[in-house]
Design a protein around this motif. Structure first.
Motif, PDB file in Angstrom:
ATOM      1  N   GLN A   1       0.819  -1.217   0.000  1.00 39.01           N
ATOM      2  CA  GLN A   1       0.000   0.000   0.000  1.00 39.01           C
ATOM      3  C   GLN A   1       0.853   1.266   0.000  1.00 39.01           C
ATOM      4  OE1 GLN A   1      -3.305   0.071  -0.395  1.00 39.01           O
ATOM      5  NE2 GLN A   1      -3.214   2.290  -0.468  1.00 39.01           N
ATOM      6  N   ASN A   2       2.014   1.211   0.654  1.00 38.54           N
ATOM      7  CA  ASN A   2       2.811   2.417   0.852  1.00 38.54           C
ATOM      8  C   ASN A   2       4.070   2.511   0.005  1.00 38.54           C
ATOM      9  OD1 ASN A   2       1.214   3.718   2.995  1.00 38.54           O
ATOM     10  ND2 ASN A   2       1.712   1.852   4.103  1.00 38.54           N
ATOM     11  N   MET A   3       4.338   1.500  -0.804  1.00 34.77           N
ATOM     12  CA  MET A   3       5.549   1.583  -1.620  1.00 34.77           C
ATOM     13  C   MET A   3       5.391   2.665  -2.680  1.00 34.77           C
ATOM     14  SD  MET A   3       5.506  -1.731  -4.099  1.00 34.77           S
ATOM     15  CE  MET A   3       4.369  -1.830  -5.478  1.00 34.77           C
ATOM     16  N   GLU A   4       6.451   3.350  -2.933  1.00 39.82           N
ATOM     17  CA  GLU A   4       6.478   4.394  -3.952  1.00 39.82           C
ATOM     18  C   GLU A   4       7.561   4.023  -4.955  1.00 39.82           C
ATOM     19  OE1 GLU A   4       4.536   7.019  -4.341  1.00 39.82           O
ATOM     20  OE2 GLU A   4       3.405   6.689  -2.502  1.00 39.82           O
ATOM     21  N   PRO A   5       7.174   3.413  -6.082  1.00 41.31           N
ATOM     22  CA  PRO A   5       8.192   3.092  -7.078  1.00 41.31           C
ATOM     23  C   PRO A   5       8.742   4.366  -7.714  1.00 41.31           C
ATOM     24  CG  PRO A   5       6.026   2.228  -7.727  1.00 41.31           C
ATOM     25  CD  PRO A   5       5.850   2.971  -6.458  1.00 41.31           C
ATOM     26  N   ILE A   6      10.055   4.451  -7.772  1.00 42.90           N
ATOM     27  CA  ILE A   6      10.722   5.611  -8.357  1.00 42.90           C
ATOM     28  C   ILE A   6      11.611   5.123  -9.495  1.00 42.90           C
ATOM     29  CG2 ILE A   6      12.409   7.443  -7.955  1.00 42.90           C
ATOM     30  CD1 ILE A   6      11.451   7.463  -5.028  1.00 42.90           C
ATOM     31  N   LEU A   7      11.420   5.692 -10.669  1.00 43.96           N
ATOM     32  CA  LEU A   7      12.260   5.368 -11.816  1.00 43.96           C
ATOM     33  C   LEU A   7      13.468   6.294 -11.774  1.00 43.96           C
ATOM     34  CD1 LEU A   7      12.711   3.791 -14.435  1.00 43.96           C
ATOM     35  CD2 LEU A   7      11.295   5.510 -15.602  1.00 43.96           C
ATOM     36  N   ASN A   8      14.625   5.720 -11.475  1.00 46.01           N
ATOM     37  CA  ASN A   8      15.854   6.504 -11.407  1.00 46.01           C
ATOM     38  C   ASN A   8      16.318   6.868 -12.814  1.00 46.01           C
ATOM     39  OD1 ASN A   8      16.588   6.274  -8.406  1.00 46.01           O
ATOM     40  ND2 ASN A   8      16.173   4.168  -8.993  1.00 46.01           N
ATOM     41  N   ALA A   9      16.948   7.999 -12.938  1.00 46.39           N
ATOM     42  CA  ALA A   9      17.465   8.442 -14.233  1.00 46.39           C
ATOM     43  C   ALA A   9      18.634   7.556 -14.652  1.00 46.39           C
ATOM     44  CB  ALA A   9      17.913   9.898 -14.137  1.00 46.39           C
ATOM     45  N   GLY A  10      18.813   7.410 -15.936  1.00 41.10           N
ATOM     46  CA  GLY A  10      19.989   6.737 -16.463  1.00 41.10           C
ATOM     47  C   GLY A  10      19.703   5.363 -17.030  1.00 41.10           C
ATOM     48  N   GLU A  11      20.723   4.813 -17.656  1.00 42.90           N
ATOM     49  CA  GLU A  11      20.713   3.465 -18.206  1.00 42.90           C
ATOM     50  C   GLU A  11      21.805   2.681 -17.487  1.00 42.90           C
ATOM     51  OE1 GLU A  11      21.469   4.167 -22.367  1.00 42.90           O
ATOM     52  OE2 GLU A  11      19.329   4.328 -22.789  1.00 42.90           O
ATOM     53  N   TYR A  12      21.491   1.457 -17.068  1.00 40.33           N
ATOM     54  CA  TYR A  12      22.404   0.663 -16.251  1.00 40.33           C
ATOM     55  C   TYR A  12      22.704  -0.661 -16.935  1.00 40.33           C
ATOM     56  CZ  TYR A  12      21.453   4.265 -12.947  1.00 40.33           C
ATOM     57  OH  TYR A  12      21.369   5.506 -12.367  1.00 40.33           O
TER      58      TYR A  12
END
Length: 132
Positions: A12-23
């Motif tokens: 319920q509380n997770m906040e997915p964050i898309l980090n910048a960049g290519e890995y």
């Protein structure tokens, strides 16, 4: 604090964050081959070699081989290393969208690496999981 263990609270509380960049994932025989260890995101020692993950641009600058370009998603909730079911829940949500994921559980957060072209769909799937 050791983090949240309750799966319902985590989802319920997770906040997915898309980090910048290519890995990219690369291998070296030993860490002494790394020109600047501060530039790698993480490493893991396996019997065959040391796997390192770093930004694609740095791997290219260092002349390293890779075959998989990924995006990095952080689940911004402090999950306990003892939490049961979180990895299965988000892996299943991604599976439903035919998205492969490579997972790293660090002390504070779970990190998911998906193919660069799947990043947007992965974020949608994770957001949908959160609202269920």
């Amino acid at each position: 604090m050791s983090g949240e263990k309750d799966l319902a609270v985590l989802l319920q509380n997770m906040e997915p964050i898309l980090n910048a960049g290519e890995y990219v994932f690369c291998t070296v025989e030993n860490l002494g081959e790394i020109k600047d260890i501060e530039k790698i995101l993480f490493f893991f020692r396996e019997a065959e070699a040391v796997t390192i993950v770093l930004e694609r641009s740095i791997a290219e600058e260092w002349g390293m081989n890779y075959s998989y370009v990924s995006s990095w998603i952080t689940l911004n909730i402090h999950s306990s290393l003892e939490a049961v079911g979180l990895t299965a829940a988000f892996a299943n949500a991604l599976k439903q969208e035919s998205i492969s994921c490579n997972v790293v559980a660090a002390y504070f957060h779970d990190h998911i690496f998906v193919a660069k072209e799947d990043a947007e769909n992965a974020m949608k799937a994770l957001d949908a999981l959160k609202s269920n």
